[in-house]
Design a protein around this motif. Structure first.
Motif, PDB file in Angstrom:
ATOM      1  N   GLU A   4       0.564  -1.260  -0.051  1.00 14.91           N
ATOM      2  CA  GLU A   4      -0.135   0.269   0.143  1.00 14.91           C
ATOM      3  C   GLU A   4       1.029   1.423   0.073  1.00 14.91           C
ATOM      4  OE1 GLU A   4      -3.050  -0.031   2.954  1.00 14.91           O
ATOM      5  OE2 GLU A   4      -3.049   2.351   2.885  1.00 14.91           O
ATOM      6  N   ALA A   5       1.495   1.447   1.271  1.00 15.20           N
ATOM      7  CA  ALA A   5       2.120   2.659   0.880  1.00 15.20           C
ATOM      8  C   ALA A   5       3.518   2.740   1.886  1.00 15.20           C
ATOM      9  CB  ALA A   5       1.111   3.766   1.801  1.00 15.20           C
TER      10      ALA A   5
ATOM     11  N   GLU B 190       9.831   2.238   7.006  1.00 16.98           N
ATOM     12  CA  GLU B 190      10.531   2.073   5.554  1.00 16.98           C
ATOM     13  C   GLU B 190      10.292   4.007   5.123  1.00 16.98           C
ATOM     14  OE1 GLU B 190       7.276   0.941   6.292  1.00 16.98           O
ATOM     15  OE2 GLU B 190       7.558  -0.503   6.434  1.00 16.98           O
TER      16      GLU B 190
ATOM     17  N   PHE C 217       8.620  -1.953   3.261  1.00 16.72           N
ATOM     18  CA  PHE C 217       8.126  -3.693   4.247  1.00 16.72           C
ATOM     19  C   PHE C 217       9.154  -3.787   4.787  1.00 16.72           C
ATOM     20  CE2 PHE C 217       4.023  -3.989   1.165  1.00 16.72           C
ATOM     21  CZ  PHE C 217       3.566  -4.258   1.735  1.00 16.72           C
TER      22      PHE C 217
ATOM     23  N   ASN D 140       5.185  -0.979  -3.584  1.00 16.89           N
ATOM     24  CA  ASN D 140       4.192  -0.311  -2.743  1.00 16.89           C
ATOM     25  C   ASN D 140       3.371   0.582  -4.155  1.00 16.89           C
ATOM     26  OD1 ASN D 140       3.844  -1.270  -0.168  1.00 16.89           O
ATOM     27  ND2 ASN D 140       5.667   0.384   0.042  1.00 16.89           N
TER      28      ASN D 140
ATOM     29  N   HIS E 197      -3.121  -8.277   3.170  1.00 24.40           N
ATOM     30  CA  HIS E 197      -1.336  -6.958   3.754  1.00 24.40           C
ATOM     31  C   HIS E 197      -1.145  -8.071   5.395  1.00 24.40           C
ATOM     32  CE1 HIS E 197       0.718  -3.818   4.901  1.00 24.40           C
ATOM     33  NE2 HIS E 197       0.282  -3.273   3.245  1.00 24.40           N
TER      34      HIS E 197
HETATM   35  N1  URA Z   1       2.921  -0.927   4.267  1.00 31.41           N
HETATM   36  C1  URA Z   1       2.629  -0.950   2.827  1.00 31.41           C
HETATM   37  O1  URA Z   1       1.638  -1.152   2.445  1.00 31.41           O
HETATM   38  N2  URA Z   1       4.121  -1.269   2.393  1.00 31.41           N
HETATM   39  C2  URA Z   1       5.026  -1.344   3.375  1.00 31.41           C
HETATM   40  O2  URA Z   1       6.634  -1.098   2.709  1.00 31.41           O
HETATM   41  C3  URA Z   1       5.337  -0.441   5.284  1.00 31.41           C
HETATM   42  C4  URA Z   1       4.401  -1.421   5.536  1.00 31.41           C
END
Ligand code: URA
Length: 292
Positions: free
Chosen positions: A141-142, A147, A154, A181, A260
């Motif tokens: 996702e983000a 990160e 991640f 992401n 996720h």
């Molecule tokens: N969650 C995500 O979706 N991406 C990341 O890089 C870390 C946590």
């Protein structure tokens, strides 16, 4: 994205929650007028003149430490400046991405791109991690706080869980996983990215997938599922079922939506679904290996 705060009875957990929620993002040495900053032109790298030439890698725009506030400026703002994530800027991002012919070029273009407001509050651009040329590309996702600090996707708690899950089927980012992401900059306080921010980043993501050319896409969570398919199927319903991903250049590859890892940390009972999905992925990779 941000869970509820723990009780004040547990000050350590509360403090951890504040940090994870990005409280350090707003404690600066000096005040920073984000409103004034948001009105300033931010589109140099995306403007229709900028990316044409030299090519994106040659632009030499170093990544800024974004939390160093620019000096205050009260200069009149050009009315011609499109706001962040405007349709024009999203189109510019798409055009910029299309001109990149390698992952290195795309990475340099993304780092030089200033059309997404999230970049202003993030510390780092989080482009990708793992083995280039890997058969499996994971899209999350983000970036979160960890990160954003390290500039890699991640790497926090959910990433560590993801690493352990893939390790259980013999996969790792050192050998056969490539990870990115949808959103390339951490949303402040881990807030959910807006649909305009997602649309802007997806312009880069689609080219990212084309250039990485994985055999299989793993879609980790509802946000990348919605971003890539513009569909509202819940992730619980979509997970574990293959769907075609259209690469946009005549090719399609299989894509597997799954849960996720951050959600698995909260609802551990769902790990059994994630495990099923990993086995489904493993079967597909075996099938692709033996295919003529
Ligand atoms: N969650 C995500 O979706 N991406 C990341 O890089 C870390 C946590």
């Amino acid at each position: 994205m941000t869970p509820q705060p723990p009780s004040v009875e547990d000050p350590r957990a509360l403090l951890r929650w504040y940090v994870e929620s990005g409280v350090e993002d707003i404690v600066e040495d000096a005040p920073f007028d984000r409103y004034a900053a948001s009105l300033r032109p931010a589109v140099a790298a995306a403007s229709s003149t900028a990316p044409a030439s030299p090519p994106p890698t040659a632009r030499g725009v170093a990544e800024r430490p974004l939390r160093q506030a620019p000096p205050p400026s009260f200069a009149p703002v050009s009315v011609a400046t499109p706001p962040f994530e405007s349709p024009q800027l999203i189109e510019d991002a798409r055009a910029l991405a299309a001109r990149c012919t390698t992952l290195d070029e795309l990475e340099a273009a993304v780092r030089a791109f200033d059309g997404c407001a999230l970049k202003r509050t993030a510390n780092k651009t989080v482009f990708a991690d793992g083995a280039r040329g890997a058969p499996v590309m994971v899209v999350g996702e983000a970036p979160g706080a960890d990160e954003d600090r390290q500039g890699k996707p991640f790497v926090g708690k959910s990433g560590q869980l993801m690493d352990r899950m893939f390790a259980a089927i013999g996969m790792s980012r050192e050998t056969n996983l490539y990870i990115t992401n949808v959103v390339l900059w951490r949303p402040p306080g881990n807030r959910t990215p807006s649909s305009a921010e997602i649309a802007m980043c997806v312009a880069f993501l689609r080219r990212h997938i084309q250039l990485a050319r994985p055999k299989v896409l793993v879609i980790a969570g509802g946000t990348p599922l919605k971003a890539l398919y513009d569909a509202n199927d819940g992730i619980m319903r979509a997970r574990g079922r293959w769907r075609a991903y259209d690469m946009g250049d005549g090719a399609t590859i299989p894509a597997l939506p799954t849960l996720h890892p951050a959600g698995l940390l909260r609802a551990t009972a769902n790990k059994r679904f994630a495990w099923k999905d990993l086995l489904i992925l493993q079967d597909k990779l075996r099938e692709l290996e033996t295919a003529p």
